[in-house]
Design a protein around this motif. Sequence first.
Motif, PDB file in Angstrom:
ATOM      1  N   GLY A 153      39.799  45.034  46.000  1.00 22.91           N
ATOM      2  CA  GLY A 153      40.823  44.726  47.008  1.00 22.91           C
ATOM      3  C   GLY A 153      40.349  43.505  48.044  1.00 22.91           C
ATOM      4  O   GLY A 153      40.970  43.188  48.971  1.00 22.91           O
ATOM      5  N   LEU A 154      39.039  42.554  47.630  1.00 24.90           N
ATOM      6  CA  LEU A 154      38.730  41.553  48.173  1.00 24.90           C
ATOM      7  C   LEU A 154      39.234  40.262  47.926  1.00 24.90           C
ATOM      8  O   LEU A 154      38.587  39.284  48.142  1.00 24.90           O
ATOM      9  CB  LEU A 154      36.980  41.671  48.274  1.00 24.90           C
ATOM     10  N   GLY A 155      40.055  40.463  46.789  1.00 24.20           N
ATOM     11  CA  GLY A 155      40.662  39.097  46.507  1.00 24.20           C
ATOM     12  C   GLY A 155      39.496  38.245  45.710  1.00 24.20           C
ATOM     13  O   GLY A 155      38.589  39.152  45.049  1.00 24.20           O
ATOM     14  N   LEU A 156      39.697  37.170  45.770  1.00 18.47           N
ATOM     15  CA  LEU A 156      38.849  36.124  44.902  1.00 18.47           C
ATOM     16  C   LEU A 156      37.733  35.648  45.962  1.00 18.47           C
ATOM     17  O   LEU A 156      36.896  34.801  45.606  1.00 18.47           O
ATOM     18  CB  LEU A 156      39.558  34.800  44.287  1.00 18.47           C
ATOM     19  N   THR A 157      37.433  36.546  46.711  1.00 21.54           N
ATOM     20  CA  THR A 157      36.176  36.319  47.580  1.00 21.54           C
ATOM     21  C   THR A 157      35.139  37.079  46.634  1.00 21.54           C
ATOM     22  O   THR A 157      33.857  36.699  46.815  1.00 21.54           O
ATOM     23  CB  THR A 157      35.861  37.005  48.878  1.00 21.54           C
ATOM     24  N   ILE A 158      35.474  37.694  45.526  1.00 24.73           N
ATOM     25  CA  ILE A 158      34.445  38.134  44.435  1.00 24.73           C
ATOM     26  C   ILE A 158      34.481  36.994  43.476  1.00 24.73           C
ATOM     27  O   ILE A 158      35.461  36.837  42.668  1.00 24.73           O
ATOM     28  CB  ILE A 158      34.873  39.601  43.874  1.00 24.73           C
ATOM     29  N   PRO A 159      33.260  36.292  43.478  1.00 25.29           N
ATOM     30  CA  PRO A 159      33.283  35.321  42.300  1.00 25.29           C
ATOM     31  C   PRO A 159      33.401  35.918  40.980  1.00 25.29           C
ATOM     32  O   PRO A 159      33.112  37.105  40.611  1.00 25.29           O
ATOM     33  CB  PRO A 159      31.825  34.620  42.347  1.00 25.29           C
ATOM     34  N   LEU A 160      34.380  35.181  39.968  1.00 25.62           N
ATOM     35  CA  LEU A 160      34.867  35.785  38.756  1.00 25.62           C
ATOM     36  C   LEU A 160      33.577  35.878  37.731  1.00 25.62           C
ATOM     37  O   LEU A 160      33.612  36.935  36.877  1.00 25.62           O
ATOM     38  CB  LEU A 160      35.981  35.062  38.268  1.00 25.62           C
ATOM     39  N   ASP A 161      32.682  35.045  38.125  1.00 27.67           N
ATOM     40  CA  ASP A 161      31.521  35.001  37.165  1.00 27.67           C
ATOM     41  C   ASP A 161      30.200  35.919  37.645  1.00 27.67           C
ATOM     42  O   ASP A 161      29.260  35.939  37.121  1.00 27.67           O
ATOM     43  CB  ASP A 161      31.044  33.484  36.857  1.00 27.67           C
ATOM     44  N   SER A 162      30.656  36.904  38.620  1.00 27.26           N
ATOM     45  CA  SER A 162      29.459  37.588  39.062  1.00 27.26           C
ATOM     46  C   SER A 162      29.695  38.943  38.492  1.00 27.26           C
ATOM     47  O   SER A 162      28.852  39.770  38.990  1.00 27.26           O
ATOM     48  CB  SER A 162      29.711  37.853  40.798  1.00 27.26           C
ATOM     49  N   PHE A 163      30.490  39.378  37.581  1.00 29.71           N
ATOM     50  CA  PHE A 163      30.522  40.210  36.946  1.00 29.71           C
ATOM     51  C   PHE A 163      31.238  40.204  35.428  1.00 29.71           C
ATOM     52  O   PHE A 163      31.864  39.087  35.165  1.00 29.71           O
ATOM     53  CB  PHE A 163      31.604  41.312  37.608  1.00 29.71           C
ATOM     54  N   SER A 164      30.700  41.014  34.641  1.00 32.75           N
ATOM     55  CA  SER A 164      31.318  40.962  33.127  1.00 32.75           C
ATOM     56  C   SER A 164      31.992  42.243  32.727  1.00 32.75           C
ATOM     57  O   SER A 164      31.369  43.121  33.124  1.00 32.75           O
ATOM     58  CB  SER A 164      29.991  40.531  32.349  1.00 32.75           C
ATOM     59  N   ILE A 165      33.020  41.838  32.035  1.00 27.92           N
ATOM     60  CA  ILE A 165      33.659  43.000  31.336  1.00 27.92           C
ATOM     61  C   ILE A 165      33.209  42.947  29.688  1.00 27.92           C
ATOM     62  O   ILE A 165      33.596  41.778  29.097  1.00 27.92           O
ATOM     63  CB  ILE A 165      35.230  43.087  31.323  1.00 27.92           C
ATOM     64  N   ILE A 166      32.717  43.989  29.133  1.00 27.28           N
ATOM     65  CA  ILE A 166      32.025  43.907  27.799  1.00 27.28           C
ATOM     66  C   ILE A 166      33.070  44.877  27.032  1.00 27.28           C
ATOM     67  O   ILE A 166      33.032  45.747  27.266  1.00 27.28           O
ATOM     68  CB  ILE A 166      30.664  44.132  27.799  1.00 27.28           C
ATOM     69  N   LEU A 167      34.020  44.088  26.095  1.00 27.05           N
ATOM     70  CA  LEU A 167      34.585  45.041  25.283  1.00 27.05           C
ATOM     71  C   LEU A 167      33.932  45.016  23.897  1.00 27.05           C
ATOM     72  O   LEU A 167      33.541  43.757  23.194  1.00 27.05           O
ATOM     73  CB  LEU A 167      36.013  44.280  24.843  1.00 27.05           C
ATOM     74  N   ASP A 168      33.738  46.333  23.329  1.00 27.04           N
ATOM     75  CA  ASP A 168      33.124  46.445  22.211  1.00 27.04           C
ATOM     76  C   ASP A 168      34.296  46.540  21.009  1.00 27.04           C
ATOM     77  O   ASP A 168      35.108  47.769  20.997  1.00 27.04           O
ATOM     78  CB  ASP A 168      32.273  47.686  22.046  1.00 27.04           C
ATOM     79  N   SER A 169      34.599  45.762  20.173  1.00 32.41           N
ATOM     80  CA  SER A 169      35.710  45.679  19.466  1.00 32.41           C
ATOM     81  C   SER A 169      35.447  46.907  18.299  1.00 32.41           C
ATOM     82  O   SER A 169      36.380  47.391  17.405  1.00 32.41           O
ATOM     83  CB  SER A 169      36.180  44.452  18.626  1.00 32.41           C
ATOM     84  N   ASN A 170      34.182  47.348  18.045  1.00 32.41           N
ATOM     85  CA  ASN A 170      33.870  48.238  17.259  1.00 32.41           C
ATOM     86  C   ASN A 170      34.417  49.735  17.585  1.00 32.41           C
ATOM     87  O   ASN A 170      34.862  50.541  16.755  1.00 32.41           O
ATOM     88  CB  ASN A 170      32.348  48.380  16.739  1.00 32.41           C
TER      89      ASN A 170
END
Length: 209
Positions: A137-154
Amino acid sequence: MGLLPLEKQSKLRQFKDIEDSMRGLIAEMLIRNIIKQKNLRNDYQFKLATTTFGKPYLPDVENFKFNLSHSEDWVVCAVDENQIGIDIEKEKLLDLQIAYQFFTKKECDYIFSLKNHQMQRFFEIWTLKESYIKAVGLGLTIPLDSFSIILDSNDSTIRFESESNDTAFYFKQYTIDTFYKLAVCARGDHFPTEIKQLNVDDLVSKIIG
Ligand SMILES: CC(C)(COP(=O)(O)OP(=O)(O)OC[C@H]1O[C@@H](n2cnc3c(N)ncnc32)[C@H](O)[C@@H]1OP(=O)(O)O)[C@@H](O)C(=O)NCCC(=O)NCCS
């Protein structure tokens, strides 16, 4: 529209694009209908508050959280007892290289590791990241490159890595329509397997009987 609080009516009337106004109105009807059905309020005209970052919430009810998102033909809502975020986006042609500007290396590797489906993968990452930002809920005050979403296609798992110590977030993607990506981020891993779908007529008749 008349069922909504006056300030909400005036906000919806300010949209230049009638379709934006309709999506906003449907979102209001959707969440108000859910809140009324759960007996958290007795009518539809109650006030929803917003945080300083603009996230709407129902005041004085601790264990009810919601979030809304809209894109073109769809308005979506997620509810839970704890922090929740939802994001829907219609895929559109854009310069995918902007991923290198905003996303992490791991996310870019996921998007560009295949020749095909790069746009779909871009919007998967986009909606997943946005669902997290909206849950917090903090909008873009959270830098987009400060976290990663890792999708495992397997094995179709989704992992979350963050510079913050608070990594107890869970994600789920839903298929709702061709050319749309939809993601939900929650504090618990107890997502429903399917989404409940309502058309506008159903929603209106639920509200006006
Ligand atoms: C406003 C924001 C919360 C989402 O914007 P969006 O994706 O354009 O819009 P969505 O349709 O998904 O969500 C809008 C709804 O989220 C809710 N919302 C508003 N502020 C919010 C906040 N700080 N946190 C969570 N939800 C919020 C409102 O219900 C809003 O509905 P309304 O516009 O009818 O009032 C904000 O995160 C933002 O501006 N993001 C920029 C998008 C971006 O650049 N993302 C990068 C890709 S990851």
